[in-house]
Structure formats: C-alpha cells, structure tokens
Design a protein around this motif. Structure first.
Motif, mmCIF file in Angstrom:
data_model
loop_
_atom_site.group_PDB
_atom_site.id
_atom_site.type_symbol
_atom_site.label_atom_id
_atom_site.label_comp_id
_atom_site.label_asym_id
_atom_site.label_seq_id
_atom_site.Cartn_x
_atom_site.Cartn_y
_atom_site.Cartn_z
ATOM 1 N N LEU A 16 26.896 0.313 -23.039
ATOM 2 C CA LEU A 16 26.186 1.528 -23.465
ATOM 3 C C LEU A 16 25.636 2.297 -22.268
ATOM 4 C CD1 LEU A 16 24.324 -0.035 -26.515
ATOM 5 C CD2 LEU A 16 26.188 1.653 -26.626
ATOM 6 N N ALA A 17 25.049 1.560 -21.314
ATOM 7 C CA ALA A 17 24.514 2.213 -20.115
ATOM 8 C C ALA A 17 25.640 2.849 -19.295
ATOM 9 C CB ALA A 17 23.738 1.209 -19.268
ATOM 10 N N ALA A 18 26.786 2.171 -19.216
ATOM 11 C CA ALA A 18 27.928 2.732 -18.469
ATOM 12 C C ALA A 18 28.440 4.008 -19.140
ATOM 13 C CB ALA A 18 29.046 1.698 -18.368
ATOM 14 N N LEU A 19 28.435 4.030 -20.462
ATOM 15 C CA LEU A 19 28.841 5.246 -21.171
ATOM 16 C C LEU A 19 27.841 6.374 -20.926
ATOM 17 C CD1 LEU A 19 30.173 3.648 -24.452
ATOM 18 C CD2 LEU A 19 31.515 4.903 -22.744
ATOM 19 N N GLY A 20 26.564 6.029 -20.826
ATOM 20 C CA GLY A 20 25.556 7.029 -20.472
ATOM 21 C C GLY A 20 25.820 7.594 -19.086
ATOM 22 N N GLU A 21 26.129 6.713 -18.144
ATOM 23 C CA GLU A 21 26.437 7.163 -16.783
ATOM 24 C C GLU A 21 27.694 8.035 -16.763
ATOM 25 O OE1 GLU A 21 26.615 3.856 -14.069
ATOM 26 O OE2 GLU A 21 24.585 3.216 -14.606
ATOM 27 N N GLY A 43 18.553 -2.835 -24.737
ATOM 28 C CA GLY A 43 17.957 -3.484 -23.572
ATOM 29 C C GLY A 43 16.443 -3.556 -23.608
ATOM 30 N N LYS A 44 15.862 -3.412 -24.777
ATOM 31 C CA LYS A 44 14.400 -3.428 -24.906
ATOM 32 C C LYS A 44 13.818 -4.675 -24.234
ATOM 33 C CE LYS A 44 10.949 -2.463 -28.321
ATOM 34 N NZ LYS A 44 10.707 -2.062 -29.690
ATOM 35 N N ASN A 45 12.819 -4.464 -23.407
ATOM 36 C CA ASN A 45 12.112 -5.526 -22.661
ATOM 37 C C ASN A 45 12.957 -6.182 -21.566
ATOM 38 O OD1 ASN A 45 9.768 -5.106 -24.141
ATOM 39 N ND2 ASN A 45 10.399 -6.545 -25.718
ATOM 40 N N ARG A 46 14.096 -5.626 -21.235
ATOM 41 C CA ARG A 46 14.918 -6.115 -20.120
ATOM 42 C C ARG A 46 14.686 -5.162 -18.948
ATOM 43 N NH1 ARG A 46 20.638 -6.997 -22.996
ATOM 44 N NH2 ARG A 46 21.328 -6.921 -20.840
ATOM 45 N N PHE A 47 13.522 -5.263 -18.371
ATOM 46 C CA PHE A 47 13.058 -4.266 -17.412
ATOM 47 C C PHE A 47 13.899 -4.205 -16.145
ATOM 48 C CE2 PHE A 47 9.276 -5.520 -19.928
ATOM 49 C CZ PHE A 47 9.238 -4.369 -20.701
ATOM 50 N N GLY A 48 14.444 -5.303 -15.703
ATOM 51 C CA GLY A 48 15.315 -5.290 -14.537
ATOM 52 C C GLY A 48 16.590 -4.501 -14.811
ATOM 53 N N ASP A 49 17.185 -4.733 -15.974
ATOM 54 C CA ASP A 49 18.396 -3.999 -16.357
ATOM 55 C C ASP A 49 18.094 -2.518 -16.541
ATOM 56 O OD1 ASP A 49 19.683 -6.434 -16.324
ATOM 57 O OD2 ASP A 49 19.693 -6.676 -18.508
ATOM 58 N N SER A 53 19.746 0.658 -14.375
ATOM 59 C CA SER A 53 20.419 1.807 -15.002
ATOM 60 C C SER A 53 19.696 3.103 -14.688
ATOM 61 C CB SER A 53 20.488 1.611 -16.523
ATOM 62 O OG SER A 53 21.261 0.485 -16.832
ATOM 63 N N ARG A 54 18.381 3.042 -14.680
ATOM 64 C CA ARG A 54 17.587 4.244 -14.384
ATOM 65 C C ARG A 54 17.847 4.713 -12.948
ATOM 66 N NH1 ARG A 54 11.134 4.166 -14.990
ATOM 67 N NH2 ARG A 54 11.407 2.727 -13.282
ATOM 68 N N ARG A 55 17.920 3.752 -12.030
ATOM 69 C CA ARG A 55 18.192 4.078 -10.624
ATOM 70 C C ARG A 55 19.560 4.754 -10.483
ATOM 71 N NH1 ARG A 55 16.645 -0.488 -8.882
ATOM 72 N NH2 ARG A 55 18.660 -1.522 -8.985
ATOM 73 N N ASN A 56 20.574 4.207 -11.157
ATOM 74 C CA ASN A 56 21.919 4.810 -11.113
ATOM 75 C C ASN A 56 21.913 6.216 -11.713
ATOM 76 O OD1 ASN A 56 22.885 2.492 -9.956
ATOM 77 N ND2 ASN A 56 23.773 1.684 -11.840
ATOM 78 N N ALA A 57 21.236 6.373 -12.845
ATOM 79 C CA ALA A 57 21.183 7.683 -13.498
ATOM 80 C C ALA A 57 20.492 8.701 -12.596
ATOM 81 C CB ALA A 57 20.459 7.568 -14.839
ATOM 82 N N GLN A 68 15.377 14.560 -12.273
ATOM 83 C CA GLN A 68 15.576 13.112 -12.351
ATOM 84 C C GLN A 68 14.625 12.424 -13.320
ATOM 85 O OE1 GLN A 68 15.825 11.316 -8.424
ATOM 86 N NE2 GLN A 68 16.546 13.270 -7.626
ATOM 87 N N SER A 69 13.505 13.055 -13.617
ATOM 88 C CA SER A 69 12.549 12.419 -14.531
ATOM 89 C C SER A 69 13.066 12.413 -15.971
ATOM 90 C CB SER A 69 11.193 13.117 -14.452
ATOM 91 O OG SER A 69 11.297 14.442 -14.926
ATOM 92 N N TRP A 70 14.096 13.189 -16.241
ATOM 93 C CA TRP A 70 14.697 13.264 -17.562
ATOM 94 C C TRP A 70 15.042 11.877 -18.104
ATOM 95 C CZ3 TRP A 70 19.697 11.636 -18.626
ATOM 96 C CH2 TRP A 70 20.224 12.000 -19.857
ATOM 97 N N ILE A 71 15.542 11.000 -17.253
ATOM 98 C CA ILE A 71 16.012 9.691 -17.688
ATOM 99 C C ILE A 71 14.863 8.787 -18.145
ATOM 100 C CG2 ILE A 71 16.000 8.561 -15.419
ATOM 101 C CD1 ILE A 71 18.680 8.249 -18.194
ATOM 102 N N ASP A 72 13.646 9.053 -17.674
ATOM 103 C CA ASP A 72 12.506 8.212 -18.049
ATOM 104 C C ASP A 72 12.213 8.259 -19.545
ATOM 105 O OD1 ASP A 72 12.209 7.414 -15.435
ATOM 106 O OD2 ASP A 72 10.715 8.948 -14.978
ATOM 107 N N ARG A 73 12.624 9.323 -20.215
ATOM 108 C CA ARG A 73 12.446 9.386 -21.679
ATOM 109 C C ARG A 73 13.240 8.287 -22.368
ATOM 110 N NH1 ARG A 73 14.240 15.208 -22.997
ATOM 111 N NH2 ARG A 73 14.765 15.282 -20.809
ATOM 112 N N TYR A 74 14.329 7.882 -21.754
ATOM 113 C CA TYR A 74 15.201 6.893 -22.380
ATOM 114 C C TYR A 74 15.077 5.510 -21.761
ATOM 115 C CZ TYR A 74 16.975 11.129 -24.337
ATOM 116 O OH TYR A 74 17.042 12.315 -24.995
#
Length: 182
Positions: A16-21, A43-49, A53-57, A68-74
């Motif tokens: 799912l994250a790869a499709l987002g990217e 990925g709820k509560n999988r903060f490392g993951d 993904s947030r870093r890549n986005a 770049q702050s747009w991704i923090d909503r998700y």
C-alpha cells in the motif's frame, strides 16, 4: 494502477505504501491520498515503518516542489511528552507551592494541553500531585504511559500512602503502578 493489493501473509502495509509512492511519482494526488490512507490504517502503531514511508514521500514531494507536510495527515507519528511537576503540599508546608485546592484547576490545564498535543506516549514519575494528574489525563486520552520511579516501588507507595492519608487519597489510588504497566 492496481485496484487490489493482496499479500498472502495478510500484511499489505508495504504494498500500500509503495502504491502511495508510485502515485506521488506520477503526481496523482488523489490516488496517493487513497493509498497512504489505507497504508496508515494497515500500519497503525508501526511507527518505524510509518516513518520510513513518510521519509520517502517527503523526498518525492521535495522533488516535485510540493508541500512536504502534506504527508503527515496520513503518516503521522504521535509525539512523546515527558512530564515533571510538583507534589501536593504537605499540610505543614509553611509557604504554599501546590496547595491541595488547586488540584482540579491543574488537572484541567494538563488535560487541555494533552488535548492540544494529542500525544501517543508519556513519561513521568508517579509522585502524589501533578504527576498523577498527568498520568490520569494521558490514560484518559488513550495514550501509553511509562512511569520513571525515583526509587523503588515499595518506598514510593509508602510515601504516596502517607501523603494520601492526609490529602488526596482518591487521586493517588486512581492510578496504580500495576495497571500502568500493562
């Protein structure tokens, strides 16, 4: 793009994250929102993951010169609060610092601040006073708390018990150490 993602192991987060990217790379913002929303739920509560993904986005958004702050909503990660406060004054304290009658006002202020921050984690001692008020508010907000004891639990409980007999027993007993460890 793919409309269905299926992982035989039942964990679709990375797909799912790869499709987002991929959607970000294609500048398809609605699709990116859709995939990242699903990834965040998976990925709820999988903060490392989520952070990876947030870093890549953010890198992709930076390349496209988008906010770049747009991704923090998700893919937001809750903050951590470290709390240190005062104990309720002993009855024989000559100069008031935290009188018992201020407990409710202090509790309200702590709750308001926690509501503003929306933290996921909190660290505090469990001294009789604002520490207990903080722990109560964090638990009420559904956050995870960790108690950092200034000395062993038995000694702290004895001290709290002495204070609670004279001041605020209901508050001290409302947060038990064993309850907080779960």
């Amino acid at each position: 793009m793919f409309e269905r993602v299926q992982d035989p192991g039942g964990d679709s987060y990375w797909e799912l994250a790869a499709l987002g990217e991929a959607a970000l790379i294609c500048r398809d913002w609605p699709q990116a929102e859709k995939w990242y929303a699903r990834a965040a739920e998976e990925g709820k509560n999988r903060f490392g993951d989520l952070d990876s993904s947030r870093r890549n986005a953010r890198l992709i958004l930076q390349y496209w010169r988008e906010d770049q702050s747009w991704i923090d909503r998700y893919l937001g990660i809750p903050c951590v609060v470290v709390f240190a406060g005062h104990m309720i004054d002993r009855p024989d304290r000559s100069e008031p610092r935290f009188p018992n009658e201020l407990q409710n006002a202090v509790a309200n202020e702590i709750r308001n601040r926690i509501d503003e921050l929306n933290p996921g984690f909190g660290f505090a001692s469990a001294a009789c006073g604002s520490d207990i008020l903080f722990l109560e508010a964090m638990l009420h907000a559904g956050a995870e708390v960790s108690i950092v004891l200034p000395y062993n639990e038995e000694e702290l409980c004895a001290t709290a018990s002495i204070l609670s007999q004279t001041q605020n027993g209901a508050r001290v007993s409302s947060v038990s150490f064993r309850e907080l460890r779960t």
